[in-house]
Design a protein around this motif. Structure first.
Motif, PDB file in Angstrom:
ATOM      1  N   HIS A 172       0.825  -1.215   0.000  1.00 38.02           N
ATOM      2  CA  HIS A 172       0.000   0.000   0.000  1.00 38.02           C
ATOM      3  C   HIS A 172       0.862   1.270   0.000  1.00 38.02           C
ATOM      4  O   HIS A 172       0.510   2.275  -0.627  1.00 38.02           O
ATOM      5  CB  HIS A 172      -0.894  -0.046   1.234  1.00 38.02           C
ATOM      6  CG  HIS A 172      -1.809   1.126   1.389  1.00 38.02           C
ATOM      7  ND1 HIS A 172      -3.035   1.201   0.762  1.00 38.02           N
ATOM      8  CD2 HIS A 172      -1.681   2.267   2.106  1.00 38.02           C
ATOM      9  CE1 HIS A 172      -3.624   2.341   1.093  1.00 38.02           C
ATOM     10  NE2 HIS A 172      -2.833   3.010   1.913  1.00 38.02           N
ATOM     11  N   HIS A 181       0.935   4.295  -2.843  1.00 39.00           N
ATOM     12  CA  HIS A 181       0.801   5.743  -2.640  1.00 39.00           C
ATOM     13  C   HIS A 181       1.873   6.503  -3.420  1.00 39.00           C
ATOM     14  O   HIS A 181       1.602   7.538  -4.027  1.00 39.00           O
ATOM     15  CB  HIS A 181       0.915   6.085  -1.154  1.00 39.00           C
ATOM     16  CG  HIS A 181      -0.402   6.059  -0.429  1.00 39.00           C
ATOM     17  ND1 HIS A 181      -1.465   6.865  -0.786  1.00 39.00           N
ATOM     18  CD2 HIS A 181      -0.810   5.349   0.653  1.00 39.00           C
ATOM     19  CE1 HIS A 181      -2.477   6.640   0.041  1.00 39.00           C
ATOM     20  NE2 HIS A 181      -2.117   5.723   0.915  1.00 39.00           N
ATOM     21  N   SER A 235      -0.218  10.121   5.721  1.00 37.98           N
ATOM     22  CA  SER A 235      -1.635   9.768   5.713  1.00 37.98           C
ATOM     23  C   SER A 235      -2.072   9.515   7.141  1.00 37.98           C
ATOM     24  O   SER A 235      -1.305   9.713   8.080  1.00 37.98           O
ATOM     25  CB  SER A 235      -1.845   8.517   4.857  1.00 37.98           C
ATOM     26  OG  SER A 235      -1.336   7.392   5.550  1.00 37.98           O
ATOM     27  N   ASP A 287      -6.755   7.061  -0.114  1.00 38.65           N
ATOM     28  CA  ASP A 287      -6.690   5.666  -0.556  1.00 38.65           C
ATOM     29  C   ASP A 287      -7.551   5.451  -1.797  1.00 38.65           C
ATOM     30  O   ASP A 287      -8.705   5.878  -1.850  1.00 38.65           O
ATOM     31  CB  ASP A 287      -7.154   4.740   0.576  1.00 38.65           C
ATOM     32  CG  ASP A 287      -6.115   4.663   1.684  1.00 38.65           C
ATOM     33  OD1 ASP A 287      -5.004   5.185   1.488  1.00 38.65           O
ATOM     34  OD2 ASP A 287      -6.430   4.078   2.738  1.00 38.65           O
TER      35      ASP A 287
HETATM   36 ZN   LIG Z   1      -3.173   4.930   2.489  1.00 35.90          ZN
END
Ligand SMILES: [Zn+2]
Lengths: 241, 372
Positions: free
Chosen positions: B111, B115, B147, B338
């Motif tokens: 993840h 990003h 984030s 996201d």
């Molecule tokens: Zn994220």
């Protein structure tokens, strides 16, 4: 292909998935034949389930295109376990464009003992020592759930069983301590541990009529039964006086 | 090559189709913000439940908006971690089964890497014309990933080659905003609401501490939160004595209440300035130390206008005398928070390195960005 071999008729196969608890199961059934596998997957359902489905297809010798429906156990059970099976089922029906059939886990647990005609209390582990159980029996000539599920500790299950008439079959997963507590209740019939395991073939069996009738669930809204996340103390559980 | 990306690591159920790692053909996000707002933050069990019912419509919408059929999907990509275990396993298992059913390769994506790769993506212009091909970010680059779950300073020397420079030792930057907003009774999520309230405030009105953690690229925001609590306390009204309402089995959050003369805008502005300053200064220092050619912002907090402005200032002041102009890039807002387009984008470059996943692929809730 040799001439002595019958060409295998292309059939509709139903794939059944049950990851309600750490005891996982998958089955392939076509109405005549059934291949099933059940194993202790522990917490590794995400790593094991699809790989084992792939393997079972290979064992049976059929391709993905012959899977015409997916049945999945909807719980109760452990939340993450249930979500693994449900997610695999949703991914498969999305990719294959076939229907999905949700099957209550406790109904599949009780089914192998339906032919006894005796009342059956089906039990499923809900994690952290808690369990969910429901009674099944013949009602108006039909085998069905006769009381809403309850959830609690094994002491509460034992107290529930003690209040029932003699001759009730208790089936489903119990750890050794839970087994002892249940076996100590007079009048309870407790099959041996291995024969009490949930069978994925029972999930396929319960979906079969709906599969043949095309009576599918909506794959979008189908979700696990999160029973023990809700208030269900014995006093508020419906169906018991 | 059309890659279908799926993302369910936290509270957004997302699916997207990206062509050749850069061209976003669809980007669908079902946000659960409304679901979690009543609780003042993400409830993991609720997030996981939400993904189960959102996933099919979200994937179908992503295919429809991209104008492709199932068979037009060449690769399925999914976030394997980091994130909430119960949430991750929905996406990973759906993606695995979907790739298996379609007979297509599966790529498991970090993840955090996704990003970063949001900076390679190009959204289609609103008028339907094809996007102008911006040059891809030049290496080596410094990426500040900020984030609700992460604060990471990363040196990237090539595709897939990361050197982790620093991370938060306690709260993530977005979490600091969430907690600050909660302390000031402003609501959830905190980043956007603090930014909005701060617009009317004076950022130098209150003196809040900066944790510089000398000789390190790590960050710390928990002391800042404590200092804000101390400043805000005199303006707080007492809480009502009756218990907070509940929705289902999960308790609801009750917002703090403040006196009408409370300087909430100045408090929000001063707090935001303190968070942003440390982030911008450390990033600019890393740019100088490693001679970076590009600076990337990524993650939900990259949408914060004060952070963008301060980072540009610091880079211009500290880096340009030595390195010449260093572009500061950040994704459009829809690709900062996201989303699954970033997952599909990162998967394209991962696949070029041979990163195909097997059916035994697991979730990795505590995954970090490492490796070269
Ligand atoms: Zn994220």
């Amino acid at each position: 292909m040799s001439t002595s071999e019958q060409p295998r008729e292309a059939r509709s196969w139903l794939l059944a998935i049950d990851s309600s608890t750490e005891q996982a199961g998958i089955a392939l059934a076509d109405g005549l034949r059934c291949a099933e596998q059940t194993w202790d997957a522990g917490r590794a359902q995400t790593t094991a389930l699809l790989a084992e489905i792939d393997h079972l297809l290979e064992v049976v010798g059929i391709g993905l295109s012959e899977i015409q429906g997916v049945a999945v156990a909807t719980g109760p059970g452990t939340f993450n376990g249930l979500r693994v099976g449900m997610s695999i089922a949703k991914g498969l029906v999305l990719g294959l464009g076939v229907p999905v059939f949700g099957v209550p886990t406790l109904a599949a647990t009780a089914l192998p003992f339906a032919a006894t005609g005796l009342p059956v209390v089906a039990v499923v582990s809900a994690g952290r020592g808690r369990m969910v159980w429901a009674a099944y029996g013949v009602q108006a000539g039909n085998w069905s759930q006769t009381e809403a599920p309850r959830n609690g500790l094994v002491s509460e299950l034992a107290a529930d069983l003690a209040g029932r008439p003699s001759g009730v079959i208790v089936t489903g997963e119990l750890n050794p301590a839970q087994e002892d507590a249940v076996a100590a209740v007079p009048g309870v019939l407790l099959p041996t541990r291995i024969l009490r395991l949930r069978r994925p073939a029972a999930v396929a069996e319960l979906a079969w009529t709906r599969f043949r009738a095309g009576d599918a669930d909506d794959p979008v809204v189908l979700e696990p039964t999160y029973l023990h996340g809700e208030r269900s103390s014995p006093s508020s559980a419906p169906g018991r006086e | 090559m059309n890659i279908l990306g799926i993302e369910t690591s936290c509270d957004e159920t997302a699916a997207a189709v990206v062509a050749d790692g850069r061209r976003v053909r669809s980007n669908v996000i079902a946000s659960q913000i409304a679901l979690h707002r009543a609780h003042g933050g993400v409830v993991p069990e609720l997030a996981a439940r939400g993904h189960v019912t959102a996933i099919i419509p979200v994937v179908e919408a992503a295919l429809r908006e991209a104008g492709i059929e199932r068979a037009g999907v060449d690769v399925v990509a999914v976030t394997e971690g980091p994130g909430l275990a119960g949430a991750l396993l929905v996406g990973v298992n759906v993606a695995k089964a979907l790739a298996y059913a379609l007979g297509r390769p599966l790529v498991a994506v970090n993840h955090l890497e996704a990003h970063v790769y949001a900076n390679w993506l190009m959204l289609p212009p609103a008028d339907g014309s094809s996007p102008v091909a911006e040059p891809p970010p030049a290496f080596p680059l410094i990426c500040l990933l900020v984030s609700g779950g992460h604060t990471e300073l990363i040196l990237m020397t090539d595709h897939g080659r990361y050197h982790h420079l620093g991370r938060t030792l306690d709260d993530a930057a977005g979490e600091a905003f969430d907690k600050g907003a909660r302390l000031l009774g402003l609501g959830y999520p905190g980043g956007p609401v603090i930014q909005r309230v701060a617009e009317a405030g004076n950022p130098s009105q209150f003196d809040l501490p900066r944790a510089w953690l000398a000789e390190s690229y790590d960050f710390s925001f928990s002391g800042l939160k404590t200092a804000l609590l101390r400043l805000a306390e005199p303006y707080r009204l007492p809480q009502p004595s009756e218990p907070a309402p509940t929705s289902g089995p999960f308790p609801e959050h009750r917002a703090a209440a403040f006196a009408p003369d409370a300087p909430l805008a100045d408090l929000a502005a001063s707090y935001q300035a303190a968070v942003v300053e440390v982030l911008a200064v450390k990033t600019a220092r890393a740019v100088v130390e490693f001679g970076a050619k590009t600076v990337l912002l990524a993650g939900g907090v990259a949408a914060n206008a004060a952070l963008r402005a301060r980072l540009r200032d610091e880079v211009a002041r500290r880096c340009e005398p030595e390195l010449g102009p260093v572009p500061v890039r950040y994704p459009p807002p829809a690709l900062c928070t996201d989303n699954a387009a970033m997952v599909a984008g990162a998967a394209f470059y991962a696949l070029r390195r041979g990163a195909q996943a097997g059916w035994e692929t697991d979730i990795h809730p505590r995954l970090r960005l490492t490796g070269t």
